[in-house]
Scaffold this active site. Sequence first.
Site, mmCIF file in Angstrom:
data_model
loop_
_atom_site.group_PDB
_atom_site.id
_atom_site.type_symbol
_atom_site.label_atom_id
_atom_site.label_comp_id
_atom_site.label_asym_id
_atom_site.label_seq_id
_atom_site.Cartn_x
_atom_site.Cartn_y
_atom_site.Cartn_z
ATOM 1 C CE LYS A 25 -2.331 -2.711 -6.258
ATOM 2 N NZ LYS A 25 -3.680 -1.676 -6.135
ATOM 3 N NE ARG A 95 -12.841 2.619 -8.006
ATOM 4 C CZ ARG A 95 -12.832 4.033 -7.500
ATOM 5 N NH1 ARG A 95 -12.120 4.282 -6.489
ATOM 6 N NH2 ARG A 95 -14.309 4.676 -6.794
ATOM 7 C CG ASP A 119 -12.926 -2.414 -8.786
ATOM 8 O OD1 ASP A 119 -13.716 -2.548 -8.011
ATOM 9 O OD2 ASP A 119 -12.405 -1.540 -9.116
HETATM 10 N N1 EPU Z 1 -16.996 4.330 0.054
HETATM 11 C C1 EPU Z 1 -17.193 4.981 -0.714
HETATM 12 N N2 EPU Z 1 -17.289 6.699 -0.312
HETATM 13 C C2 EPU Z 1 -16.384 7.443 -0.753
HETATM 14 C C3 EPU Z 1 -14.545 6.480 -0.333
HETATM 15 C C4 EPU Z 1 -15.166 5.100 -0.670
HETATM 16 O O1 EPU Z 1 -18.785 4.345 -0.184
HETATM 17 O O2 EPU Z 1 -16.005 8.070 -0.651
HETATM 18 C C5 EPU Z 1 -16.293 3.193 0.218
HETATM 19 C C6 EPU Z 1 -15.731 1.807 -1.315
HETATM 20 O O3 EPU Z 1 -17.074 2.098 -1.952
HETATM 21 C C7 EPU Z 1 -15.667 0.987 -0.428
HETATM 22 C C8 EPU Z 1 -15.110 1.386 0.968
HETATM 23 O O4 EPU Z 1 -15.761 2.659 1.085
HETATM 24 O O5 EPU Z 1 -16.518 -0.020 0.316
HETATM 25 C C9 EPU Z 1 -13.686 1.470 1.155
HETATM 26 O O6 EPU Z 1 -12.903 2.325 -0.052
HETATM 27 P P1 EPU Z 1 -11.714 2.318 0.513
HETATM 28 O O7 EPU Z 1 -11.745 4.592 -0.125
HETATM 29 O O8 EPU Z 1 -11.332 2.462 1.920
HETATM 30 O O9 EPU Z 1 -10.376 1.737 -0.841
HETATM 31 P P2 EPU Z 1 -10.031 2.578 -1.943
HETATM 32 O O10 EPU Z 1 -9.188 4.025 -1.815
HETATM 33 O O11 EPU Z 1 -11.058 2.384 -2.807
HETATM 34 C C10 EPU Z 1 -7.654 0.737 -1.489
HETATM 35 C C11 EPU Z 1 -6.899 0.261 -2.119
HETATM 36 C C12 EPU Z 1 -7.543 -1.406 -2.417
HETATM 37 C C13 EPU Z 1 -8.482 -1.500 -0.921
HETATM 38 C C14 EPU Z 1 -8.322 -0.833 -0.063
HETATM 39 C C15 EPU Z 1 -9.112 -1.314 1.124
HETATM 40 C C16 EPU Z 1 -5.585 1.131 -3.339
HETATM 41 C C17 EPU Z 1 -4.900 1.981 -4.742
HETATM 42 N N3 EPU Z 1 -6.707 0.625 -3.119
HETATM 43 O O12 EPU Z 1 -8.662 1.083 -1.637
HETATM 44 O O13 EPU Z 1 -6.532 -1.959 -2.199
HETATM 45 O O14 EPU Z 1 -8.927 -3.410 -0.701
HETATM 46 O O15 EPU Z 1 -8.201 0.290 0.115
HETATM 47 O O16 EPU Z 1 -8.232 -1.878 1.451
HETATM 48 O O17 EPU Z 1 -5.059 2.237 -2.949
HETATM 49 C C18 EPU Z 1 -6.105 -4.503 -4.250
HETATM 50 O O18 EPU Z 1 -4.736 -3.428 -3.682
HETATM 51 O O19 EPU Z 1 -6.186 -4.503 -4.745
HETATM 52 C C19 EPU Z 1 -7.055 -2.926 -3.225
HETATM 53 C C20 EPU Z 1 -8.110 -3.298 -4.148
#
Ligand code: EPU
Length: 429
Positions: A25, A95, A119
Amino acid sequence: MTDVDVIKVTGGVRLAGEVGVVGAKNSALKLMAVALLASGQSEITNVPRITDIALMGEVLRRLGATVDFEADVVRVDVPERLHPEADYDLVRRLRASICVLGPLLARCGEVRVAHPGGDAIGSRGLDMHVNGLAKMGADITGEHGFVVASAPSGLHGARISLDFPSVGATENLVMAAVLARGTTVIDNVAREPEIVDICEMLNAMGAQIEGAGSAELTVHGVTSLNPVTHATIGDRIVAGTWAFGAAMTQGDVTVLGCDPRWLEIALDKIAQAGGQIDHGEDSFRVRMPDRPRAVDIRTLPFPGFATDLLPMAIGMASVAEGMSMITENIFDGRFMFAEELKRLGADIKIEGHHAMVRGRERLSCAEVTASDIRAGAGLVIAGLCGDGITTVRAVHHIDRGYPNFVDDLRTLGVEVIRAETPADPVYTL
Ligand code: EPU
C-alpha cells in the site's frame, strides 16, 4: 442509520498454510503520485485492491488525471496541465495524499493541499516537508486549513538535512527535486524499501537519483520525465502480520510475495521468541512449535522494527511466556491499540512510550473496536488466541490496507465471518 461491518473470529486456532501478499500500500499510493511527474500514461502493476488506493485514484482524478483500475493494474494518464489543488474532503480520509505536494509543486509551480491534521496513531507533523521545499526555493504558508506553496520561477537544488528520517518528507522532497534546477542532496532520509521502489520508478522515468536505500540521497534535476510501467514491491507489513499471526497461534505459515530481508528484525524477534524461520528469495516460512517466549521490541525507522507491526508485537507479547517490554518510538498514539487489547484480557501496563506486557496462555474473547488499519488487523489476529468468538468492529479500517483479509484468514484455517451489525443509535434530548 446504516449498518457497520464487523469481523468475527473463533479463537483457539493455529494458523497454517500458504498465503500470498500483493503490492505494498505505502509504495503503490506514492507510485501513483510519482506518475504525476510525467505527462502521458504510466502503468503501475501489483497494486493492492484496497480502499486507500481507490481514494488516491480519486485524488488524482480531481487534479485532472484519468485513472483506471483493472485487476491489479492502475493506469494514470496525466495531462500537460494539472489542477494543483487537493481538498480537505479527500485529504482528511487519506493522509497519504499529502504526497502530491512535491510533484504538483514541481509540475505546476504552485499547489494547495489541505492540511491533513493528526489521526488515531498520533500527531503527524509536516515541518520537514515544508522546510525542505522552502530550501528548494518554494514560498510556503498555511492558510484556511491548506498548505499553500508556490515557486513561480521553479525549484532549485539545495542541501537539506532532515531532523528525523521521515518517510513522507523524504518522498515529497525527492519528487520535488527530480525536476528542480541543479542538484539536491538530502541527508538523514528514510531508507524504507518503499522509498527505494519510488526512486526506481523515478529513475526509470528518466530521473537521476543516487543513494536510494542509504541515508543520503543525491538528486540531479532533469527538465522532464517520461511515463513508464512499474511493478509495486510486495507488502512487508501485510507479510509481517501473517508472520506474527503464525507465531502467536503456534502455527506454521508460508508467506509468498515478500522479500524476507525487508522483515529481518521482525523475523529475528520471532526467532528469539522460539520460532523457526526459513528464508526464501521472495517468500519465508514461520513455524512456532511451542508457546512464544517474551522478547523486548522497539520500533525504529527502517531497517529497525516497523511501527506498523507494533500491534502484532504487543499481540505476541500478550500470549508469550514472561514479560516483554515493547517500546514505540515513531507515533505517540499507537498505544490506543493496547487499551483495546486489554479488553481481550491482555495484561499490559503503559508507561510513556513503553508497554510492559505480561503474557498469559490464552486471551479471553470479547467485542473490540479497531482504531486504525494495523490496530484492526492486530485485534483480529489477537482474537485467534481467545477462548471463543471475538468480534472486531470498525473493520473498514482493515479494508484500507489488507486486500482479501477474510479470505486469507480462511485459507489459513480460521473460522471467520464478516457480518453487519447496527451502527450506534443516536440519542437526542
Ligand atoms: N514527522 C514530523 N514532521 C514531519 C514529518 C514527520 O514531525 O515533517 C513525524 C511524524 O509526526 C511521526 C514521525 O515523524 O511522528 C514519522 O512520520 P513519517 O513521515 O515517517 O510517516 P508517514 O510518512 O506519515 C508512513 C506510512 C505509515 C508508517 C510511517 C512510518 C504511508 C502512507 N504511511 O507515514 O504507515 O507508519 O511511514 O513507517 O506511507 C500505515 O500504513 O498504517 C501507516 C500508518
